[in-house]
Enzyme design. Structure first.
Site, PDB file in Angstrom:
ATOM      1  N   TYR A  55    -137.612  30.408  54.065  1.00  0.00           N
ATOM      2  CA  TYR A  55    -139.044  30.612  54.329  1.00  0.00           C
ATOM      3  C   TYR A  55    -139.349  32.086  54.544  1.00  0.00           C
ATOM      4  CZ  TYR A  55    -139.408  25.589  54.630  1.00  0.00           C
ATOM      5  OH  TYR A  55    -139.374  24.256  54.324  1.00  0.00           O
ATOM      6  N   TYR A 101    -151.047  19.723  56.380  1.00  0.00           N
ATOM      7  CA  TYR A 101    -149.807  19.584  55.611  1.00  0.00           C
ATOM      8  C   TYR A 101    -148.606  19.838  56.517  1.00  0.00           C
ATOM      9  CZ  TYR A 101    -146.248  20.256  52.047  1.00  0.00           C
ATOM     10  OH  TYR A 101    -145.105  20.155  51.299  1.00  0.00           O
ATOM     11  N   HIS A 127    -144.398  16.254  51.647  1.00  0.00           N
ATOM     12  CA  HIS A 127    -143.550  15.903  50.503  1.00  0.00           C
ATOM     13  C   HIS A 127    -142.152  15.550  50.976  1.00  0.00           C
ATOM     14  CE1 HIS A 127    -146.667  18.227  48.279  1.00  0.00           C
ATOM     15  NE2 HIS A 127    -146.464  17.268  47.392  1.00  0.00           N
ATOM     16  N   ASN A 130    -134.436  10.916  49.313  1.00  0.00           N
ATOM     17  CA  ASN A 130    -134.215  10.937  50.764  1.00  0.00           C
ATOM     18  C   ASN A 130    -134.799   9.665  51.391  1.00  0.00           C
ATOM     19  OD1 ASN A 130    -133.948  11.452  53.454  1.00  0.00           O
ATOM     20  ND2 ASN A 130    -134.701  13.568  53.341  1.00  0.00           N
ATOM     21  N   GLU A 131    -134.019   8.610  51.319  1.00  0.00           N
ATOM     22  CA  GLU A 131    -134.560   7.302  51.723  1.00  0.00           C
ATOM     23  C   GLU A 131    -134.794   7.228  53.219  1.00  0.00           C
ATOM     24  OE1 GLU A 131    -132.486   4.080  50.027  1.00  0.00           O
ATOM     25  OE2 GLU A 131    -132.620   4.904  47.998  1.00  0.00           O
ATOM     26  N   ALA A 140    -135.780   9.575  55.204  1.00  0.00           N
ATOM     27  CA  ALA A 140    -137.038  10.228  55.536  1.00  0.00           C
ATOM     28  C   ALA A 140    -138.215   9.379  55.072  1.00  0.00           C
ATOM     29  CB  ALA A 140    -137.093  11.608  54.893  1.00  0.00           C
TER      30      ALA A 140
END
Lengths: 166, 758
Positions: free
Chosen positions: A38, A83, A122, A127-128, A130
């Site tokens: 980031y 978001y 998103h 990523n099940e 999550a």
């Protein structure tokens, strides 16, 4: 909160503000959990969103964090979206209720803010864990965004959103 | 000349009053008015000087006071004023002389006598102090402060019987003993009692305590004292009852718990000996060691206390000292589990003292390594109970890893320590303590630069923590990054002063002075280094000076037990490790200046040729000049900024110290307090030798060698110094026969019998 069998006496969760002094801890968490670097501007914005960015402490140790941003709107009166850019818990501290505490905090404050219409985010399609986590908290799985994470092997993502009832 | 006409005489009285009321400007006006008519009136002139000194004009002040004194040498006022001036400048010796003069002229002047006695106390001139106090007492026998002051002086001189006599006489002279609780009276009685306790007849002390009981306000002190006296009189059961009560009130007070143990005859300072690793079977009769039976009793006592006071940390920790063998494993296991579960960052610090016993060290190591394995496998401390009970929080493993890293660091197994701290960081990368420990491990491994980097990582995780900021500064200085250190240190200094580093001086941050001085020393910047070490000296001077006001305050408020404790502390002040460190470094710097006036070699100059060294020094000098220029610019900048207070450092390079005429004399000034206070430290004499041998004071050098030799004949530095001494004696041409005789007399002591013919 602790339903998974750790000792209640040594299982304290607390949320804290992010400020310039502990920003280093947030960076450390994000660096370890997300394979995304980031930019400084990201962290500058984090300091401006108030309750929509938090870190979580487990037994006084900083182990999880959430960072959101408000999408800009064309008109000042129109409802805007919130978001969730990052929500992560350090690996040893997962399934202890920290993610839930952070997400509930965000949803509560979003609901109080009359200008916010919905919350979205998103998640990688693979990523099940999550996906299940967000669905449990009332998020709906929306369209698939191809190549959302261009640097990953699993680059596709689902958009998830939760419309807030006014 | 002294006598003024009525009008001016009144005016003079007025200006004396002005001085007492701190109306300095008003007083100065009055003085000038008198001087207009009588320009040679000495007392007025002296007063004028005194007002000047309070208006921050020191130089003029001395000028006027001296002038006044010249006009009127026979005036006690002039001498008194002169004394006050010196006193304000903390030049107590000179002040004392002036007061002596003043008293010669006016021997019963109360004001001067009082001031005089304060100086005598400050300079610990007890004999003279007692004389002055006697005089005051004769003049004003009803004044309590004079009685008490006299008693304190006798007490400080070790004349306890006289101190007690004075206090008793005063108490007898009291007409009305306060019936209501009176704090000051109560403190005096307790002070009286404490002297009796120190005098050693416990029955007398106990009886006295009983007799004053109903007048004393500090109830806890009475109980503590009574228990102490009862113990000394072998009245254990009564003492036990009192200690049980005290423990109940504060179950975390180690002294109370120890008292209770003693009253039960279950106290052993430590059950461990440092040599236990080399001699596994120390005789059971050693007085400091508990028998198995006694150990059981002590542990039972602590079990009982823990049940009574489950929140007491002391009751959990103390059994660790006592228990050995299996019992130790049992109590340590409980203590560790509790602390690791709760997340006590200081756990290792609490435990490490026990490592003096290598059996305990091994036991601790085994416990935590087992925890690690079991926590990873089952999430529980104990593998055996793996299917019962709840899982531990993930922080338990974190703190366990943290402990193991510190354990291996303490036992200097650097690789293991580093491996564990990295494991802990991988587990929870946000915890500041982990990076601090990583820095510490690297420091111990002799890698100051890497250590500094780890410490800086820790700092960046929590920028508002002053402690970690200071740690980081220290590590930067250890890595000789002085500029970085200054920048980091000033993140926490006041923003409104011109020179932020001055704020560290104002706060008396001695760790900073020492670390930065040592860094400058390593870099061959002796001026800057000496500046820092002199700073430390100045702080100690100020600490000594700080007591001055208490000579009046404590007597007035009757806080006599604290007062005596303060006096005793002040007397020992310069044995503090910070002072000793400053002495060591300053002596080294000054000796270096004598040995290598051209500047000493630094680490980077190792292996250079003379020409290269010269070039290097020139380069350094240029850098210094550049720094000086930058500094001047900054000073101009700050001078123009009205928001910044205070001055910039006049001499940042410490030129003043480099230019001293007498470096060895300066070094000696540092050392003297240690010669008086720390004659049993071998370093005191080793450092002394280095100074005396260069001053060519052979007898003093000899004395230093003899003292060091008596303390530890095998000291490595001493051996080198002995060689040097022998050489210097041999080389010296014109030793006086008397000196030679003394040296010959002691030669065999230092060099052995066969070496007589040097």
């Amino acid at each position: 909160m602790s339903s998974n069998g750790t000792r209640a006496s040594s299982h304290r969760i607390a949320l804290g503000d992010i400020n310039p002094n502990n920003l280093g801890q947030l960076k450390r968490i994000n660096t370890v959990i997300f394979p995304i670097n980031y930019q400084p501007s990201f962290y500058k914005d984090v300091l401006e969103v108030g309750e929509f960015a938090k870190i979580a402490y487990f037994n006084d140790v900083c182990v999880a964090a959430v960072c959101c941003r408000k999408d800009p709107t064309p008109e000042a009166t129109a409802p805007h979206d919130l978001y969730i850019a990052t929500l992560g818990v350090l690996a040893p501290y997962r399934r202890l209720g920290l993610g839930t505490a952070l997400l509930e905090h965000i949803l509560e404050h979003a609901a109080e803010d009359k200008k916010i219409g919905k919350v979205y985010l998103h998640v990688q399609t693979t990523n099940e864990e999550a996906l299940a986590f967000y669905k449990k908290h009332g998020f709906e799985q929306k369209e698939k965004v191809a190549n959302y994470y261009p640097n990953f092997d699993d680059s596709d993502a689902y958009r998830l959103e939760k419309v807030l009832v006014q | 000349m002294r006598e003024l006409p009525q009008k001016e005489a009144n005016l003079f009285k007025q200006i004396l009053k002005n001085y007492e009321l701190k109306q300095y400007k008003k007083g100065l006006k009055g003085a000038e008015q008198i001087l207009k008519k009588f320009p040679e009136h000495g007392e007025t002139m002296a007063m004028k000087g005194l007002f000047y000194s309070h208006l921050d004009k020191k130089e003029e002040a001395y000028e006027f006071v001296k002038k006044g004194l010249r006009y009127d040498l026979k005036s006690h006022i002039c001498w008194h004023v002169f004394g006050l001036l010196y006193r304000a400048d903390k030049n107590y010796e000179e002040a004392l002389k002036c007061y002596t003069q003043a008293l010669r002229i006016d021997k019963d002047n109360m004001q001067i006598l009082r001031d005089y006695s304060l100086l005598q106390m400050q300079l610990r001139n007890y004999e003279a102090y007692i004389e002055t106090r006697h005089q005051l007492l004769e003049l004003r026998p009803q004044n309590r402060m004079y009685w008490i002051g006299l008693a304190v002086a006798y007490h400080m001189m070790g004349k306890n019987d006289l101190a007690v006599k004075v206090l008793s006489a005063y108490e007898d002279s009291l007409k009305d003993i306060p019936t209501k609780p009176d704090y000051e009276h109560s403190e005096m009685l307790l002070y009286h009692n404490s002297i009796l306790g120190e005098a050693g007849d416990m029955q007398v002390a106990l009886d006295h305590l009983d007799s004053i009981d109903k007048h004393v306000c500090d109830r806890r002190a009475v109980r503590e004292k009574r228990a102490q006296y009862l113990m000394a009189l072998d009245r254990y059961e009564e003492a036990e009852a009192i200690y049980r009560g005290l423990v109940k009130e504060n179950p975390d007070n180690f002294a109370y718990i120890e008292g209770l143990q003693k009253s039960l005859k279950l106290y052993f300072p430590t059950t461990t000996t440092t040599s236990s690793s080399s001699s596994p079977s120390t005789p059971a009769s050693a007085p400091a060691t508990a028998t198995a039976q006694e150990q059981e009793k002590i542990l039972a006592l602590f079990d009982e206390l823990q049940k009574l006071y489950p929140r007491s940390n002391a009751c959990k920790r103390l059994p660790l000292r006592v228990a050995t063998g299996e019992a130790f494993v049992r109590v340590a296991d409980a203590y560790f589990q509790h602390s690791l579960r709760k997340g006590v960052p200081s756990l290792f610090v609490n435990i490490k003292k026990l490592y003096a016993d290598s059996d305990k060290e091994k036991a601790c190591e085994k416990l935590v390594l087992d925890y690690e394995a079991s926590l990873k496998e089952h999430g529980r401390f104990d593998a055996k109970s793996s299917d019962s009970g709840e899982k531990e929080p993930p922080t338990a493993l974190l703190w366990t890893l943290y402990y193991i890293a510190q354990h291996y660091d303490y036992t200097r197994q650097t690789d293991k320590a580093l491996a564990y701290i990295e494991r802990a960081i991988a587990h929870t990368p946000t915890l500041v303590e982990l990076y601090m420990t990583k820095g510490r491990i690297l420091k111990h491994a002799g890698k100051p630069k890497e250590a500094m980097e780890a410490m800086n990582e820790a700092r960046e995780l929590d920028l508002q923590d002053r402690f970690i900021n200071s740690k980081c500064v220290k590590y930067m200085l250890r890595a000789d990054k002085v500029a970085d250190a200054e920048k980091t240190a000033t993140l926490f200094t006041r923003v409104d002063i011109a020179d932020p580093l001055n704020d560290l001086v104002d706060m008396q941050a001695m760790w900073y002075s020492l670390e930065s001085g040592e860094s400058h020393m390593r870099q061959g910047q002796m001026g800057k280094a000496l500046k820092r070490f002199h700073q430390v000296e100045k702080h100690f001077f100020d600490f000594t000076d700080d007591q001055f006001d208490f000579h009046t305050y404590c007597l007035r408020k009757m806080t006599l037990r604290s007062y005596v404790a303060l006096l005793r502390l002040e007397d020992q002040l310069r044995t503090h490790p910070y002072y000793v460190r400053a002495v060591k470094n300053a002596v080294q710097c000054y000796v270096m200046m004598v040995d290598k006036p051209e500047g000493c070699d630094t680490k980077e100059m190792e292996g250079m040729t003379e020409a290269e060294k010269k070039k290097h020094r020139n380069k350094q000098r240029k850098a210094e000049l550049k720094a000086q220029k930058e500094y001047e610019e900054r000073r101009a900048q700050i001078a123009a900024d009205p928001t910044k207070k205070g001055k910039l450092d006049e001499d940042p390079e410490g030129m003043k110290f480099l230019k001293t005429e007498d470096p060895l004399g300066e070094a000696l000034k540092f050392l003297r307090p240690l010669q008086e206070l720390a004659p049993n430290r071998i370093e005191t004499h080793l450092w002394g030798f280095e100074i005396y041998i260069r001053k060519k004071k052979l007898l003093l050098a000899l004395r230093a060698l003899l003292k060091a030799h008596a303390l530890d004949a095998n000291n490595e530095t001493l051996k080198k110094q002995l060689l040097r001494f022998a050489e210097d004696v041999k080389a010296a041409k014109d030793i006086k026969p008397s000196v030679k005789a003394v040296i010959d007399n002691h030669w065999a002591t230092l060099y052995g019998k066969e070496a007589v013919g040097h």
